[in-house]
Design a protein around this motif. Structure first.
Motif, mmCIF file in Angstrom:
data_model
loop_
_atom_site.group_PDB
_atom_site.id
_atom_site.type_symbol
_atom_site.label_atom_id
_atom_site.label_comp_id
_atom_site.label_asym_id
_atom_site.label_seq_id
_atom_site.Cartn_x
_atom_site.Cartn_y
_atom_site.Cartn_z
ATOM 1 N N PRO A 1 1.124 -1.005 0.102
ATOM 2 C CA PRO A 1 0.411 -0.254 -0.069
ATOM 3 C C PRO A 1 0.989 0.861 -0.092
ATOM 4 O O PRO A 1 0.272 2.602 -0.373
ATOM 5 C CB PRO A 1 -1.105 -0.236 1.302
ATOM 6 N N LEU A 2 2.084 1.080 0.369
ATOM 7 C CA LEU A 2 2.803 2.374 0.655
ATOM 8 C C LEU A 2 3.329 2.495 -0.880
ATOM 9 O O LEU A 2 3.233 4.073 -1.382
ATOM 10 C CB LEU A 2 3.448 2.405 1.120
ATOM 11 N N LEU A 3 3.824 1.722 -1.364
ATOM 12 C CA LEU A 3 4.025 1.388 -2.859
ATOM 13 C C LEU A 3 3.056 2.642 -3.281
ATOM 14 O O LEU A 3 3.186 3.277 -4.742
ATOM 15 C CB LEU A 3 4.760 0.608 -3.537
ATOM 16 N N ALA A 4 1.746 1.982 -3.424
ATOM 17 C CA ALA A 4 0.996 1.939 -4.605
ATOM 18 C C ALA A 4 0.489 3.782 -4.140
ATOM 19 O O ALA A 4 0.271 4.763 -5.448
ATOM 20 C CB ALA A 4 -0.353 1.742 -3.839
ATOM 21 N N VAL B 1 -2.457 10.478 5.446
ATOM 22 C CA VAL B 1 -3.753 10.779 7.014
ATOM 23 C C VAL B 1 -4.307 9.466 5.894
ATOM 24 O O VAL B 1 -4.992 8.931 5.164
ATOM 25 C CB VAL B 1 -4.117 11.621 6.496
ATOM 26 N N ALA B 2 -4.319 7.860 7.129
ATOM 27 C CA ALA B 2 -5.655 7.221 7.166
ATOM 28 C C ALA B 2 -7.035 7.140 7.414
ATOM 29 O O ALA B 2 -6.681 7.770 7.996
ATOM 30 C CB ALA B 2 -5.054 6.452 7.651
ATOM 31 N N LEU B 3 -7.327 6.911 6.097
ATOM 32 C CA LEU B 3 -9.016 7.834 6.115
ATOM 33 C C LEU B 3 -9.315 6.002 6.529
ATOM 34 O O LEU B 3 -9.456 5.525 5.639
ATOM 35 C CB LEU B 3 -9.199 8.344 4.810
ATOM 36 N N ASP B 4 -10.948 6.446 7.648
ATOM 37 C CA ASP B 4 -11.571 4.714 7.527
ATOM 38 C C ASP B 4 -12.679 4.516 7.833
ATOM 39 O O ASP B 4 -13.468 5.198 8.552
ATOM 40 C CB ASP B 4 -11.217 3.664 9.074
ATOM 41 N N PRO B 5 -13.581 4.718 6.428
ATOM 42 C CA PRO B 5 -14.954 4.819 6.240
ATOM 43 C C PRO B 5 -15.386 3.494 7.620
ATOM 44 O O PRO B 5 -15.443 2.290 7.064
ATOM 45 C CB PRO B 5 -14.834 5.045 5.729
ATOM 46 N N GLY B 6 -16.304 3.688 8.686
ATOM 47 C CA GLY B 6 -16.690 2.327 9.502
ATOM 48 C C GLY B 6 -17.342 1.414 7.885
ATOM 49 O O GLY B 6 -18.556 1.791 7.469
ATOM 50 N N HIS B 7 -17.428 0.509 8.899
ATOM 51 C CA HIS B 7 -18.211 -0.460 8.991
ATOM 52 C C HIS B 7 -17.946 -0.395 6.936
ATOM 53 O O HIS B 7 -17.190 -1.117 5.942
ATOM 54 C CB HIS B 7 -19.753 0.190 8.758
ATOM 55 N N GLY B 8 -19.649 -1.337 6.637
ATOM 56 C CA GLY B 8 -18.717 -1.638 4.984
ATOM 57 C C GLY B 8 -19.331 -3.590 4.562
ATOM 58 O O GLY B 8 -19.389 -4.086 5.052
ATOM 59 N N MET C 1 0.984 15.778 1.290
ATOM 60 C CA MET C 1 -0.210 14.980 1.495
ATOM 61 C C MET C 1 -0.482 14.100 0.399
ATOM 62 O O MET C 1 -0.755 14.503 -0.079
ATOM 63 C CB MET C 1 -1.148 15.797 2.108
ATOM 64 N N ARG C 2 -0.832 12.671 1.201
ATOM 65 C CA ARG C 2 -1.904 11.622 0.835
ATOM 66 C C ARG C 2 -2.740 11.103 1.441
ATOM 67 O O ARG C 2 -2.128 11.275 2.989
ATOM 68 C CB ARG C 2 -0.716 10.807 0.154
ATOM 69 N N ALA C 3 -4.279 10.479 0.987
ATOM 70 C CA ALA C 3 -4.511 10.192 1.807
ATOM 71 C C ALA C 3 -4.900 8.481 1.729
ATOM 72 O O ALA C 3 -4.444 8.317 0.216
ATOM 73 C CB ALA C 3 -6.162 10.281 1.403
ATOM 74 N N MET C 4 -4.803 7.632 2.160
ATOM 75 C CA MET C 4 -5.254 6.345 1.999
ATOM 76 C C MET C 4 -6.084 5.814 2.824
ATOM 77 O O MET C 4 -6.486 6.439 3.994
ATOM 78 C CB MET C 4 -3.607 5.282 3.169
ATOM 79 N N MET C 5 -6.846 5.014 2.230
ATOM 80 C CA MET C 5 -8.656 4.349 2.728
ATOM 81 C C MET C 5 -8.496 3.031 2.752
ATOM 82 O O MET C 5 -8.037 2.301 2.138
ATOM 83 C CB MET C 5 -9.319 5.175 1.745
ATOM 84 N N THR C 6 -8.687 3.515 3.890
ATOM 85 C CA THR C 6 -8.739 1.909 4.806
ATOM 86 C C THR C 6 -9.801 0.360 3.524
ATOM 87 O O THR C 6 -10.469 -0.406 3.293
ATOM 88 C CB THR C 6 -9.350 1.698 5.910
ATOM 89 N N LEU D 1 -1.630 9.735 10.793
ATOM 90 C CA LEU D 1 -2.992 9.937 11.191
ATOM 91 C C LEU D 1 -3.968 9.131 10.941
ATOM 92 O O LEU D 1 -4.253 8.486 10.027
ATOM 93 C CB LEU D 1 -3.660 11.772 11.108
ATOM 94 N N PHE D 2 -4.257 8.837 11.908
ATOM 95 C CA PHE D 2 -5.544 7.490 11.375
ATOM 96 C C PHE D 2 -6.867 8.172 11.934
ATOM 97 O O PHE D 2 -7.305 8.698 13.300
ATOM 98 C CB PHE D 2 -4.973 6.499 12.071
ATOM 99 N N ILE D 3 -7.804 8.552 10.892
ATOM 100 C CA ILE D 3 -9.021 9.344 11.531
ATOM 101 C C ILE D 3 -10.076 7.818 9.937
ATOM 102 O O ILE D 3 -11.177 7.597 9.644
ATOM 103 C CB ILE D 3 -9.246 10.834 10.128
#
Length: 443
Positions: free
Chosen positions: A144-147, A213-220, A255-260, A283-285
């Motif tokens: 994921p970091l390389l991506a 910044v890791a973004l974590d949309p809940g559930h799914g 800056m870059r966002a990573m989504m879970t 950060l993790f949000i």
């Protein structure tokens, strides 16, 4: 003798009628079938009124997974699985179903690539009956970091290409009409958001690498989260908000966002944390829109981790509810590494919690300008998804989806934009006061 035979025949006839009765449970009845495609993995779920037993094996040339399900007959509900496969599924090319033996149905999943399949069952929970689950993972997980780095480089190349095209068009027009001076018309590009807070030179010198910044949309996926009075699902609206916040973050320099998760699929709680740690997130949000037992609860909230118990009964109730997401979403607990899960529960640090409270305070302060708050301070509880020991982590409850008025606001793109602007401002303010430290692995 004759009478005894008559009694036997009558009892046999009654048994035959009983066995042919539609309500008799010979085996399982399929309630629903679902397919959840995603880049991370594709999940196939069979929901039934009794627990299913299955055997599976892999075959090559061409690659496919063969699954034999016992105690099952072909049914219209089961045949619906064939049409559930989407053309852009990363792993499944198609599904074939047949009655392999009496009471044994065979599923053949034709693959686009080799996979590492996991097959497991889940007991009834929430609105679900028994579930038989097939998770198809890639044999080699992507980095994921390389991506993220490649994604950033591609965006920079596209921006430079747009500038070059505009410049070439201008030069071409000048060559065709040398007597006419025409102003260049470069292709529009999204301008970076200007920080509302000034950043001094010392701070700028410290931000010398890609901030993630890791973004974590809940559930799914199997887990819809809370559902509003008109049917709005938490998993859908928080994904919309997270995507908008991702675009704001990616528009910032360096800056870059990573989504879970960036689609509708389920991610177990500990994997959400691990994803953030794999990219060395700053950060993790985690983004949610929860419900309460009454429709009157309203307002946004921000939560951080606690190592000393919850700061309120409501915070404890909410943490217990969110921590149960793995049961609803369907985590394969037998496959998870037990010591990894225990470590995530025990590795929280005082420094991480303190930084999380600082981040939460900045975000909460900005959200207060958008709408009503449920609590005017950052609350704390034992949220499993916030237990990254080295990443400041917060959980944002954007609103109560169980409140009809707030459900309508969550559905409104304008409110989503205001909320995202506020969260982005809180993130900028946090970094202005707490510059990210150097990583072991420089980008």
């Amino acid at each position: 003798m004759i009478e005894s035979r008559r009694r036997l025949l009558r009892s046999t006839g009654s048994l035959a009628l009983l066995l042919s009765a539609p309500g008799l449970v010979w085996g399982a009845n399929i309630v629903a079938v679902r397919v959840w495609p995603a880049t991370d993995y594709t999940r196939v779920t069979l929901e039934s009124d009794v627990q299913l037993q299955a055997r599976h094996f892999l075959m090559e040339d061409p690659p496919r997974v063969v699954i034999d399900i016992e105690g099952l007959e072909l049914s219209p509900q089961l045949r619906e699985l064939v049409g559930k496969v989407l053309p852009d599924d990363p792993y499944i090319a198609g599904i074939r179903i047949g009655q392999n033996q009496p009471r044994v149905v065979r599923l053949v999943i034709d693959l686009k690539q080799l996979v590492d399949p996991q097959v497991f069952t889940l007991p009834p929970v929430a609105a679900y009956n028994h579930r038989l689950v097939f998770d198809l993972f890639p044999t080699v997980a992507p980095d994921p970091l390389l991506a993220l780095i490649r994604e950033k480089e591609q965006a920079e190349r596209q921006a430079q290409s747009a500038i070059n095209d505009a410049l070439g068009e201008f030069i071409d027009r000048m060559n065709r009409s040398p007597s006419v001076a025409t102003a260049p018309t470069p292709a529009p590009a999204p301008a970076p958001l200007t920080p509302r807070e000034p950043v001094d030179a010392k701070t700028k010198s410290k931000i010398d690498r890609l901030v993630i910044v890791a973004l974590d949309p809940g559930h799914g996926g199997e887990d819809p989260g809370a559902i509003g009075p008109s049917g709005l699902k938490e998993k859908d609206v928080v994904l919309q908000i997270a995507r908008k916040l991702r675009d704001h973050i990616n528009a910032q320099p360096n800056m870059r966002a990573m989504m879970t998760r960036d689609a509708d699929f389920f991610v177990p709680l500990h994997q959400r944390v691990e994803k953030a740690r794999r990219v060395q997130a700053d950060l993790f949000i985690s983004i949610h829109a929860d419900a309460f037992i009454t429709p009157h609860a309203r307002g946004a909230s921000v939560f951080a981790l606690s190592d000393r118990g919850a700061t309120s009964t409501a915070a404890r109730w909410l943490a217990n509810k969110e921590n149960a997401a793995d049961l609803v979403g369907g985590a394969n607990l037998r496959h998870n590494d037990a010591h990894v899960m225990r470590a995530l529960l025990d590795m929280s640090t005082t420094a991480q919690i303190n930084d999380s409270l600082k981040l939460g305070s900045e975000v909460l302060g900005q959200i207060s300008r958008v709408g009503r708050l449920h609590k005017r301070r950052v609350e704390q509880a034992g949220f499993a998804v916030l237990k990254a020991p080295d990443i400041p982590s917060i959980l944002v409850e954007t609103a109560f989806i169980s409140n009809p008025e707030e459900e309508a606001k969550l559905r409104d793109p304008r409110y989503q934009d205001e909320l995202v602007d506020a969260m982005m401002s809180g993130i900028r303010r946090y970094f202005a006061k707490n510059p990210p430290l150097a990583r072991n692995r420089q980008l």
